[in-house]
Write a protein that holds these residues in place. Structure first.
Motif, PDB file in Angstrom:
ATOM      1  N   VAL A  47       0.851  -1.179   0.000  1.00  0.00           N
ATOM      2  CA  VAL A  47       0.000   0.000   0.000  1.00  0.00           C
ATOM      3  C   VAL A  47       0.889   1.232   0.000  1.00  0.00           C
ATOM      4  CG1 VAL A  47      -1.765   1.296   1.241  1.00  0.00           C
ATOM      5  CG2 VAL A  47      -1.841  -1.194   1.218  1.00  0.00           C
ATOM      6  N   CYS A  48       0.611   2.158  -0.892  1.00  0.00           N
ATOM      7  CA  CYS A  48       1.405   3.375  -0.982  1.00  0.00           C
ATOM      8  C   CYS A  48       1.237   4.213   0.285  1.00  0.00           C
ATOM      9  CB  CYS A  48       0.997   4.198  -2.199  1.00  0.00           C
ATOM     10  SG  CYS A  48       1.264   3.379  -3.778  1.00  0.00           S
ATOM     11  N   GLY A  49       2.372   4.460   0.958  1.00  0.00           N
ATOM     12  CA  GLY A  49       2.367   5.334   2.129  1.00  0.00           C
ATOM     13  C   GLY A  49       2.024   4.647   3.424  1.00  0.00           C
ATOM     14  N   GLN A  50       1.733   3.352   3.420  1.00  0.00           N
ATOM     15  CA  GLN A  50       1.351   2.665   4.652  1.00  0.00           C
ATOM     16  C   GLN A  50       1.949   1.266   4.660  1.00  0.00           C
ATOM     17  OE1 GLN A  50      -2.794   2.790   5.511  1.00  0.00           O
ATOM     18  NE2 GLN A  50      -2.652   1.444   7.306  1.00  0.00           N
ATOM     19  N   ASP A  51       2.574   0.934   5.812  1.00  0.00           N
ATOM     20  CA  ASP A  51       3.196  -0.375   5.966  1.00  0.00           C
ATOM     21  C   ASP A  51       3.175  -0.724   7.450  1.00  0.00           C
ATOM     22  OD1 ASP A  51       5.411  -2.428   6.318  1.00  0.00           O
ATOM     23  OD2 ASP A  51       5.465  -2.142   4.139  1.00  0.00           O
ATOM     24  N   PRO A  52       2.800  -1.964   7.803  1.00  0.00           N
ATOM     25  CA  PRO A  52       2.777  -2.316   9.227  1.00  0.00           C
ATOM     26  C   PRO A  52       4.137  -2.237   9.898  1.00  0.00           C
ATOM     27  CG  PRO A  52       2.477  -4.266   7.841  1.00  0.00           C
ATOM     28  CD  PRO A  52       2.362  -3.073   6.950  1.00  0.00           C
ATOM     29  N   THR A  53       5.204  -2.283   9.116  1.00  0.00           N
ATOM     30  CA  THR A  53       6.542  -2.204   9.707  1.00  0.00           C
ATOM     31  C   THR A  53       6.859  -0.794  10.181  1.00  0.00           C
ATOM     32  OG1 THR A  53       7.262  -3.964   8.212  1.00  0.00           O
ATOM     33  CG2 THR A  53       8.986  -2.678   9.297  1.00  0.00           C
ATOM     34  N   TYR A  54       6.327   0.225   9.497  1.00  0.00           N
ATOM     35  CA  TYR A  54       6.685   1.607   9.792  1.00  0.00           C
ATOM     36  C   TYR A  54       5.580   2.377  10.533  1.00  0.00           C
ATOM     37  CZ  TYR A  54      10.379   0.711   6.394  1.00  0.00           C
ATOM     38  OH  TYR A  54      11.456   0.183   5.733  1.00  0.00           O
ATOM     39  N   CYS A  55       4.429   1.776  10.690  1.00  0.00           N
ATOM     40  CA  CYS A  55       3.313   2.486  11.346  1.00  0.00           C
ATOM     41  C   CYS A  55       3.488   2.468  12.860  1.00  0.00           C
ATOM     42  CB  CYS A  55       1.990   1.850  10.945  1.00  0.00           C
ATOM     43  SG  CYS A  55       0.547   2.736  11.593  1.00  0.00           S
ATOM     44  N   ILE A  56       3.384   3.616  13.478  1.00  0.00           N
ATOM     45  CA  ILE A  56       3.509   3.750  14.926  1.00  0.00           C
ATOM     46  C   ILE A  56       2.146   3.734  15.599  1.00  0.00           C
ATOM     47  CG2 ILE A  56       4.343   5.254  16.777  1.00  0.00           C
ATOM     48  CD1 ILE A  56       6.442   6.308  14.851  1.00  0.00           C
ATOM     49  N   LYS A  57       1.172   4.354  14.966  1.00  0.00           N
ATOM     50  CA  LYS A  57      -0.168   4.449  15.551  1.00  0.00           C
ATOM     51  C   LYS A  57      -1.213   4.289  14.465  1.00  0.00           C
ATOM     52  CE  LYS A  57      -3.028   7.494  18.421  1.00  0.00           C
ATOM     53  NZ  LYS A  57      -3.117   8.825  19.066  1.00  0.00           N
ATOM     54  N   PRO A  58      -1.983   3.165  14.533  1.00  0.00           N
ATOM     55  CA  PRO A  58      -1.891   2.054  15.493  1.00  0.00           C
ATOM     56  C   PRO A  58      -0.821   1.059  15.055  1.00  0.00           C
ATOM     57  CG  PRO A  58      -3.734   1.704  14.032  1.00  0.00           C
ATOM     58  CD  PRO A  58      -3.137   3.027  13.627  1.00  0.00           C
ATOM     59  N   ALA A  59      -0.063   0.570  16.001  1.00  0.00           N
ATOM     60  CA  ALA A  59       1.034  -0.346  15.700  1.00  0.00           C
ATOM     61  C   ALA A  59       0.495  -1.743  15.468  1.00  0.00           C
ATOM     62  CB  ALA A  59       2.039  -0.355  16.849  1.00  0.00           C
ATOM     63  N   SER A  60       1.154  -2.450  14.559  1.00  0.00           N
ATOM     64  CA  SER A  60       0.797  -3.842  14.266  1.00  0.00           C
ATOM     65  C   SER A  60       1.622  -4.745  15.179  1.00  0.00           C
ATOM     66  CB  SER A  60       1.072  -4.165  12.799  1.00  0.00           C
ATOM     67  OG  SER A  60       0.804  -5.519  12.533  1.00  0.00           O
ATOM     68  N   ALA A  61       1.052  -5.082  16.322  1.00  0.00           N
ATOM     69  CA  ALA A  61       1.734  -5.919  17.305  1.00  0.00           C
ATOM     70  C   ALA A  61       0.704  -6.787  18.003  1.00  0.00           C
ATOM     71  CB  ALA A  61       2.495  -5.056  18.317  1.00  0.00           C
ATOM     72  N   GLU A  62       1.179  -7.891  18.534  1.00  0.00           N
ATOM     73  CA  GLU A  62       0.282  -8.785  19.256  1.00  0.00           C
ATOM     74  C   GLU A  62      -0.310  -8.074  20.478  1.00  0.00           C
ATOM     75  OE1 GLU A  62      -0.793 -11.639  18.508  1.00  0.00           O
ATOM     76  OE2 GLU A  62       0.467 -12.177  16.808  1.00  0.00           O
ATOM     77  N   PRO A  63      -1.596  -8.239  20.775  1.00  0.00           N
ATOM     78  CA  PRO A  63      -2.567  -9.095  20.053  1.00  0.00           C
ATOM     79  C   PRO A  63      -3.344  -8.335  18.983  1.00  0.00           C
ATOM     80  CG  PRO A  63      -3.538  -8.370  22.096  1.00  0.00           C
ATOM     81  CD  PRO A  63      -2.170  -7.728  22.030  1.00  0.00           C
ATOM     82  N   PHE A  64      -2.824  -7.165  18.555  1.00  0.00           N
ATOM     83  CA  PHE A  64      -3.532  -6.331  17.566  1.00  0.00           C
ATOM     84  C   PHE A  64      -2.751  -6.295  16.247  1.00  0.00           C
ATOM     85  CE2 PHE A  64      -4.347  -4.540  21.825  1.00  0.00           C
ATOM     86  CZ  PHE A  64      -5.713  -4.735  21.907  1.00  0.00           C
ATOM     87  N   GLU A  65      -2.291  -7.447  15.828  1.00  0.00           N
ATOM     88  CA  GLU A  65      -1.549  -7.524  14.580  1.00  0.00           C
ATOM     89  C   GLU A  65      -2.499  -7.361  13.411  1.00  0.00           C
ATOM     90  OE1 GLU A  65       1.766 -10.421  12.420  1.00  0.00           O
ATOM     91  OE2 GLU A  65       0.677 -11.075  14.210  1.00  0.00           O
ATOM     92  N   TRP A  66      -2.063  -6.604  12.418  1.00  0.00           N
ATOM     93  CA  TRP A  66      -2.903  -6.342  11.258  1.00  0.00           C
ATOM     94  C   TRP A  66      -3.144  -7.627  10.466  1.00  0.00           C
ATOM     95  CZ3 TRP A  66      -0.687  -1.220   8.780  1.00  0.00           C
ATOM     96  CH2 TRP A  66      -0.802  -0.188   9.732  1.00  0.00           C
ATOM     97  N   ALA A  67      -4.282  -7.678   9.806  1.00  0.00           N
ATOM     98  CA  ALA A  67      -4.621  -8.846   8.995  1.00  0.00           C
ATOM     99  C   ALA A  67      -3.791  -8.858   7.721  1.00  0.00           C
ATOM    100  CB  ALA A  67      -6.109  -8.839   8.663  1.00  0.00           C
ATOM    101  N   ASP A  68      -3.804 -10.009   7.050  1.00  0.00           N
ATOM    102  CA  ASP A  68      -3.052 -10.129   5.799  1.00  0.00           C
ATOM    103  C   ASP A  68      -3.723  -9.348   4.678  1.00  0.00           C
ATOM    104  OD1 ASP A  68      -1.229 -10.943   3.900  1.00  0.00           O
ATOM    105  OD2 ASP A  68      -2.231 -12.846   3.518  1.00  0.00           O
ATOM    106  N   SER A  69      -5.048  -9.237   4.700  1.00  0.00           N
ATOM    107  CA  SER A  69      -5.781  -8.522   3.650  1.00  0.00           C
ATOM    108  C   SER A  69      -5.662  -7.023   3.880  1.00  0.00           C
ATOM    109  CB  SER A  69      -7.242  -8.952   3.656  1.00  0.00           C
ATOM    110  OG  SER A  69      -7.965  -8.212   2.706  1.00  0.00           O
ATOM    111  N   ILE A  70      -5.269  -6.277   2.845  1.00  0.00           N
ATOM    112  CA  ILE A  70      -5.075  -4.837   3.010  1.00  0.00           C
ATOM    113  C   ILE A  70      -6.401  -4.091   3.195  1.00  0.00           C
ATOM    114  CG2 ILE A  70      -2.925  -4.831   1.715  1.00  0.00           C
ATOM    115  CD1 ILE A  70      -4.475  -3.777  -0.708  1.00  0.00           C
ATOM    116  N   VAL A  71      -7.529  -4.678   2.746  1.00  0.00           N
ATOM    117  CA  VAL A  71      -8.814  -4.001   2.901  1.00  0.00           C
ATOM    118  C   VAL A  71      -9.266  -3.998   4.360  1.00  0.00           C
ATOM    119  CG1 VAL A  71      -9.544  -4.478   0.544  1.00  0.00           C
ATOM    120  CG2 VAL A  71     -10.068  -6.131   2.362  1.00  0.00           C
ATOM    121  N   ASP A  72      -8.582  -4.767   5.214  1.00  0.00           N
ATOM    122  CA  ASP A  72      -8.894  -4.781   6.643  1.00  0.00           C
ATOM    123  C   ASP A  72      -7.916  -3.953   7.463  1.00  0.00           C
ATOM    124  OD1 ASP A  72     -11.064  -6.502   6.218  1.00  0.00           O
ATOM    125  OD2 ASP A  72      -9.759  -8.286   6.296  1.00  0.00           O
ATOM    126  N   TRP A  73      -7.026  -3.253   6.807  1.00  0.00           N
ATOM    127  CA  TRP A  73      -6.053  -2.446   7.533  1.00  0.00           C
ATOM    128  C   TRP A  73      -6.704  -1.150   8.029  1.00  0.00           C
ATOM    129  CZ3 TRP A  73      -0.739  -2.367   4.503  1.00  0.00           C
ATOM    130  CH2 TRP A  73      -0.225  -3.660   4.507  1.00  0.00           C
TER     131      TRP A  73
END
Length: 731
Positions: free
Chosen positions: A411-437
């Motif tokens: 996704v242009c401009g968004q990545d779970p690795t670089y996002c601080i808020k909301p962070a993708s971490a257990e137990p709130f890890e982002w889903a694999d589908s980008i439409v659920d991000w």
């Protein structure tokens, strides 16, 4: 020491008795109020009042039978204002019934306070100028400029001049002499001298068969006959009839207007039309605010196309066009009416067709990725077919997985690795589908050089963001210029269309309880106070001021509110059921409910008419013509039909139209139960069809609302429902 047990028992007994007595009184009060409202109260006062109303309304539609025109026994002594007849108006001292009725029919409405104030000021200025002209002529003509009257006489003369614009119509010597010769010397022993002075009061003889009163001894002779008639006879417009009743008012013999009828005509204003004034005021204010905030749509009966040179997300500048429906009413656009609360079924329930189309859009966006331009000029979210040869489509897949082994994205401009808020971490890890991000609100920039190919989707400049447009929840990734051209909502803070709730934004009003489930059922009520344009509003104001206001004076504000809102809500529900994808606004269903009240009153007075079928046709024909107009574009005939049906049933239930008695009371109770039961059952059936078995593909329903006389005749009534994906169709 404790008080005796008997005392406690007595206190308890008195308390229970007092409580039961108070509850009984409250119960009787409630029952009395409900019975009076529904017309079930056995009271001579209420019975006479509603019987008189029935006569007034029935007499304005058709000829009544002789037994309903005769005064009832005991009515001669009723309290009320009697007619004051001037014996000098006719030589015989009598006023014929035909002349009374003629005057009554001409003076339909009293002048307003503003009109009388302006007219009085004008007469006052004219009288002052007349006095100045008379004084000026006397001084130039060589005559004595001294006044011929005393100072106080001049004051009285000025007052008389205010009463008269034309002194020729005032009482003069010739007229009084003619009256004296025709009436006889015994009636007018001496004629007053011409001039301003009042003649001394004269005793009038008792003439058998003549209803006369002593003539007032001051000012009556100097007042114009028209003013005197208006002040002392107090003729009024027949309440509950309005412009329709007056247009179809038959010629009734003067003998039908007996003393009883005349006395009842003088006692009409039983209710003030508070609800009519309130509803009209709210509708006017809402329209003014809507036009001031949203502006007007292009005027016409077709479609309007606007073209403009805009910059697109591929950095090219192209001429793009936007087509929208024109408005024949001089009013807002369809989308703006939806924002304000117009009738629109997809905002009130989950629509299976639109839901299917939106799911196709989500599925297509799920397969998209960031398309990065090779020259480093920017990037935009695209599907593979839209990413040209001058760009690189950065797609995560097997062998090139994303963070955490993801296959959906990037996704242009968004990545779970670089996002601080909301962070993708257990137990709130982002889903694999980008439409659920979720949309990332705080992102750290990767520490890479400009020429680095690592995570280029995070270091590039975004050339497009989500834009919500249309009335069916459409969304596309584009520039702000293009979004403004299509009159969409540009989301500067979002990255994907799935992160926006386009349909909720299109509907506006109160946000959905669940973003996936529209629940704005209150649009059935709010649309009653909206209008498609200025012409539409003027038609509503004319109807409510000329017909609905008089009907409310007859039945009261509470009954009118029940019939108006109940008919309007039911009519809108039927329109939503049979025409789910059309945007409609206005109280057309409520207005047909008011027309049904007029017809119900005629039907309940059926036995009073000489020719009842003629009276029914006089009201049924205009209503039928209005239904035929509903077959033209820009009219909602489904709302007309069901608004009329519900107004008919509610009128039978809440209008106390019967002559009270034991038999009529039983008949009234049965009619209330049957009418309310039928209305509730029909409303429940429409609600079940609307929510459980929706009619989303009823092509035959269109023909009752608009007959396509030509190919494009009903084009404005048709909404082209999309049943496929639009995510990659427009950019």
């Amino acid at each position: 020491m404790e008080p005796p047990t008997d005392y406690d028992r007595q206190v308890s007994r008195n308390t229970v008795k007092s409580t039961e007595s108070r509850a009984r009184r409250m119960s009787k009060s409630v029952m009395h109020s409900v019975s009076g409202f529904l017309g079930l109260e056995e009271s001579d006062k209420h019975a006479m009042r509603w019987e008189n109303r029935r006569k007034r309304y029935a007499g304005s539609i058709g000829k009544l039978k002789d037994e309903y025109n005769r005064p009832k026994e005991g009515l001669d002594e009723l309290d009320g204002s009697r007619f004051i007849r001037d014996p000098l108006r006719k030589p015989s001292g009598h006023v014929s019934q035909s002349s009374d009725f003629g005057t009554m029919r001409k003076c339909h409405r009293k002048s307003s306070v503003a009109h009388m104030a302006v007219k009085g000021l004008g007469n006052l200025v004219g009288a002052r100028n007349k006095v100045r002209r008379n004084t000026h002529k006397g001084s130039q003509g060589g005559e004595s400029a001294a006044p011929s009257m005393h100072a106080e006489d001049q004051e009285f003369n000025l007052v008389d001049d205010v009463f008269y614009d034309d002194q020729s119509k005032g009482p003069n010597l010739a007229r009084l002499q003619a009256t004296e010769s025709s009436v006889g010397s015994e009636l007018l022993p001496s004629a007053p001298a011409p001039g301003w002075r009042r003649r001394p009061p004269q005793a009038l003889p008792d003439t058998p068969g003549t209803d006369m009163v002593d003539q007032p001894d001051f000012g009556l002779g100097r007042i114009k006959e028209k003013v005197l008639n208006s002040a002392m006879r107090r003729d009024k417009r027949v309440i509950g009839v309005g412009i329709v009743g007056r247009f179809f008012r038959p010629s009734i013999h003067s003998a039908a207007f007996t003393k009883d009828v005349k006395e009842q005509l003088d006692d009409m204003d039983d209710h003030r039309p508070y609800f009519t004034y309130w509803a009209t005021f709210v509708q006017l204010v809402v329209f003014i605010v809507a036009m001031a905030v949203y502006g007007a749509a292009p005027w016409g009966i077709g479609k309007s196309t606007e073209s403009k040179l805009v910059r697109l997300s591929n950095l090219a500048r192209e001429v793009k066009s936007y087509t929208e429906q024109e408005n024949i009413w001089f009013g807002p656009r369809q989308m703006d009416l939806i924002h304000l609360g117009a009738k629109y079924s997809p905002c009130m329930r989950v629509d299976i067709n639109l839901k299917y189309s939106l799911e196709l859009d989500r599925a297509e966006e799920k397969e998209s990725a960031c398309c990065v331009r090779n020259d480093g000029s920017g990037c935009v979210q695209r599907v593979a077919s839209q990413c040209g040869s001058l760009s690189t489509w950065k797609k995560w897949e097997l062998g090139n997985e994303g963070p955490g082994g993801r296959l959906s994205g990037s996704v242009c401009g968004q990545d779970p690795t670089y996002c601080i808020k909301p962070a993708s971490a257990e137990p709130f890890e982002w889903a694999d589908s980008i439409v659920d991000w979720p949309p990332c609100t705080d992102t750290r920039t990767p520490n890479n050089s400009v020429g680095s190919k690592l995570d280029r989707h995070m270091s590039c400049e975004l050339l497009g963001r989500p834009c919500c447009y249309g009335i069916q929840g459409e969304c596309m990734i584009t520039t702000r210029e293009h979004c403004d051209l299509v009159r969409g909502k540009f989301h500067e803070e979002k990255y994907l269309c799935s992160q926006t709730s386009c349909f909720e934004q299109i509907c506006g009003m109160i946000p959905f309880g669940n973003k996936e489930k529209p629940d704005q059922f209150y649009r059935l009520w709010t649309s009653l106070f909206l209008h498609g344009g200025l012409v539409h509003l003027l038609v509503t104001i004319v109807f409510q001021m000329w017909i609905m206001r008089d009907t409310e004076k007859l039945i009261g504000a509470i009954r009118m509110a029940i019939i108006y809102i109940g008919s309007g809500v039911a009519g809108n529900l039927a329109s939503c059921t049979f025409l789910p994808y059309q945007v409609e606004a206005g109280p057309s269903g409520a207005q047909f409910g008011v027309l049904a009240c007029l017809l119900v009153e005629v039907l309940q007075s059926y036995q009073m008419y000489r020719r009842p079928h003629i009276a029914i046709l006089k009201l049924a024909m205009p209503i039928l013509v209005l239904f035929l107009f509903g077959l033209l574009p820009w009219f909602d005939n489904w709302a007309h039909l069901f608004g009329f049906i519900f107004g008919f049933l509610l009128a039978f239930a809440v209008m106390p139209y019967v002559s009270f008695g034991h038999f009529d009371r039983r008949r009234k109770i049965i009619s209330i139960v049957v009418s309310l039961g039928s209305a509730i059952a029909l409303f429940v059936i429409l609600t079940l069809i609307f929510y459980i078995a929706p009619l989303t593909d009823c092509e035959a329903c269109q023909y009752f609302n608009c007959i396509p006389l030509t190919k494009d005749f009903c084009e404005n009534m048709q909404v082209n429902l999309k049943k496929n994906s639009t995510y990659s169709k427009v950019y």
